[in-house]
Scaffold this motif. Sequence first.
Motif, PDB file in Angstrom:
ATOM      1  N   CYS A  46       0.861  -1.494  -0.194  1.00  0.00           N
ATOM      2  CA  CYS A  46       0.128  -0.130   0.105  1.00  0.00           C
ATOM      3  C   CYS A  46       0.909   1.219  -0.017  1.00  0.00           C
ATOM      4  CB  CYS A  46      -0.885   0.126   1.141  1.00  0.00           C
ATOM      5  SG  CYS A  46      -2.582  -0.448   0.656  1.00  0.00           S
ATOM      6  N   ILE A  85      -7.914  -0.071   8.947  1.00  0.00           N
ATOM      7  CA  ILE A  85      -8.142  -0.717   7.761  1.00  0.00           C
ATOM      8  C   ILE A  85      -7.473  -2.269   8.568  1.00  0.00           C
ATOM      9  CG2 ILE A  85      -7.237  -1.642   5.655  1.00  0.00           C
ATOM     10  CD1 ILE A  85      -6.405   1.073   5.010  1.00  0.00           C
ATOM     11  N   PRO A  91      -6.860  -5.891   7.351  1.00  0.00           N
ATOM     12  CA  PRO A  91      -6.587  -7.196   6.312  1.00  0.00           C
ATOM     13  C   PRO A  91      -6.929  -8.346   6.871  1.00  0.00           C
ATOM     14  CG  PRO A  91      -4.836  -5.838   6.629  1.00  0.00           C
ATOM     15  CD  PRO A  91      -5.775  -5.426   7.822  1.00  0.00           C
ATOM     16  N   LYS A 129     -12.436   0.102   6.419  1.00  0.00           N
ATOM     17  CA  LYS A 129     -12.717  -0.973   5.511  1.00  0.00           C
ATOM     18  C   LYS A 129     -11.999  -2.316   6.080  1.00  0.00           C
ATOM     19  CE  LYS A 129     -15.140   0.930   2.298  1.00  0.00           C
ATOM     20  NZ  LYS A 129     -16.321   0.617   2.074  1.00  0.00           N
ATOM     21  N   VAL A 185     -10.588  -5.799   4.592  1.00  0.00           N
ATOM     22  CA  VAL A 185      -9.651  -5.969   3.270  1.00  0.00           C
ATOM     23  C   VAL A 185      -9.662  -7.462   3.246  1.00  0.00           C
ATOM     24  CG1 VAL A 185      -7.812  -5.680   1.570  1.00  0.00           C
ATOM     25  CG2 VAL A 185      -8.708  -3.770   2.836  1.00  0.00           C
ATOM     26  N   ASN A 197      -8.014 -10.401   1.801  1.00  0.00           N
ATOM     27  CA  ASN A 197      -6.405 -10.653   1.621  1.00  0.00           C
ATOM     28  C   ASN A 197      -6.328 -12.012   1.343  1.00  0.00           C
ATOM     29  OD1 ASN A 197      -4.149  -9.367   0.733  1.00  0.00           O
ATOM     30  ND2 ASN A 197      -3.080  -9.683   2.948  1.00  0.00           N
ATOM     31  N   ALA A 200     -14.069  -3.743   1.617  1.00  0.00           N
ATOM     32  CA  ALA A 200     -13.414  -3.255   0.156  1.00  0.00           C
ATOM     33  C   ALA A 200     -13.952  -4.098  -0.831  1.00  0.00           C
ATOM     34  CB  ALA A 200     -11.998  -3.221   0.252  1.00  0.00           C
ATOM     35  N   GLN A 215     -12.707  -4.513  -3.816  1.00  0.00           N
ATOM     36  CA  GLN A 215     -11.427  -5.373  -4.477  1.00  0.00           C
ATOM     37  C   GLN A 215     -10.682  -6.122  -3.470  1.00  0.00           C
ATOM     38  OE1 GLN A 215     -10.062  -5.032  -7.670  1.00  0.00           O
ATOM     39  NE2 GLN A 215      -8.802  -6.703  -7.276  1.00  0.00           N
ATOM     40  N   LYS A 216     -10.685  -7.576  -3.865  1.00  0.00           N
ATOM     41  CA  LYS A 216      -9.880  -8.579  -3.157  1.00  0.00           C
ATOM     42  C   LYS A 216      -8.488  -8.570  -3.493  1.00  0.00           C
ATOM     43  CE  LYS A 216     -14.211 -11.237  -2.619  1.00  0.00           C
ATOM     44  NZ  LYS A 216     -15.083 -10.480  -3.248  1.00  0.00           N
ATOM     45  N   LEU A 245      -6.938  -1.658  -5.624  1.00  0.00           N
ATOM     46  CA  LEU A 245      -7.732  -1.540  -4.025  1.00  0.00           C
ATOM     47  C   LEU A 245      -7.085  -0.382  -3.537  1.00  0.00           C
ATOM     48  CD1 LEU A 245      -8.576  -2.699  -1.530  1.00  0.00           C
ATOM     49  CD2 LEU A 245      -6.732  -3.742  -1.027  1.00  0.00           C
ATOM     50  N   CYS A 246      -5.881   0.067  -3.553  1.00  0.00           N
ATOM     51  CA  CYS A 246      -5.431   1.426  -3.042  1.00  0.00           C
ATOM     52  C   CYS A 246      -6.277   2.684  -3.730  1.00  0.00           C
ATOM     53  CB  CYS A 246      -3.950   1.729  -3.521  1.00  0.00           C
ATOM     54  SG  CYS A 246      -2.900   0.701  -2.554  1.00  0.00           S
ATOM     55  N   LEU A 285      -9.723   2.437  -1.761  1.00  0.00           N
ATOM     56  CA  LEU A 285      -9.482   2.669  -0.260  1.00  0.00           C
ATOM     57  C   LEU A 285      -9.102   4.080  -0.193  1.00  0.00           C
ATOM     58  CD1 LEU A 285      -7.256   0.006   1.180  1.00  0.00           C
ATOM     59  CD2 LEU A 285      -9.720   0.185   1.258  1.00  0.00           C
TER      60      LEU A 285
END
Length: 282
Positions: A24, A152, A154, A183, A185, A187, A212, A214-215, A248-249, A252
Amino acid sequence: MAAKMYCLLSKKGGVGKTTFALNCAHALAFSGFRTLLVDLDAQSNLTKHLLTKTLGDDFRKTKFNDMAKVLLRRCEAAESVLETGYPRLSLLAGSPELDDLPLLDPKLTREPARLQSILAPLVSEYDYILVDCAPALNWLTRMALMATSEVIIPTQPEAYALQGLEDLVPWLDRMTATAQLFKVVINMYRGNTQLHKLLSERIESNYPGRVARQKVRLTIDFAEAARLGLSVFEHAPASSSALDMYALCFELFGLSAESVQGRMRERSPSPQTVAASTPEEI
């Protein structure tokens, strides 16, 4: 403008949190944003990864200030920021001594705002500050939550990770005076397995609007990049891993192609500056 500050937190280890934090930060820095990583994990994997690039395998023999010294107020945070060898990406280093700090300064556990006051002078110097915490809920975690604005998490779509998530999210929701969940995430995702699909759906249904879209898929590229001391964007820039992380970035952090281009233009020298430079300077 003040930095946007995020705490990266999990209750279970092995969910790829530190790898996620590292990549990230690289995505933000590569996109032109001044980014500071704060390593609050006594394992110091972020620190080992980044300082090996600049100082070599024997970086521990080099004297530098770390977060243990900063929290003990033996040095200022501003003078302890380390360059990583990557433009716009800086580090406040972790230390194995972080676990021992309550023995050295018992007041630390009663001062949850200490990290917030320590980082305050740096907020205007960066666009993003990412604080990587150990997989635990303790006094250091509370400090990180007081110092940041959003969390965040993960997580991996596995049974034990899901149990940790089910403990962590309600705990965060009760901590109303600290950073709030931003969020979750998903992962280390394997879309070709029924288990990961089912557990991902369960996570999304349990926390509607808080996961999120997007995985991040599990591939060998993350492990190979870590072994080589690189980000996934350097090791395999066209891989699904790199594409997942960038997407993802963008999700986010509200990035867009226009915002990244604008930031790059801000960081580039003006035409007048370039024209006035000698060939040697360019």
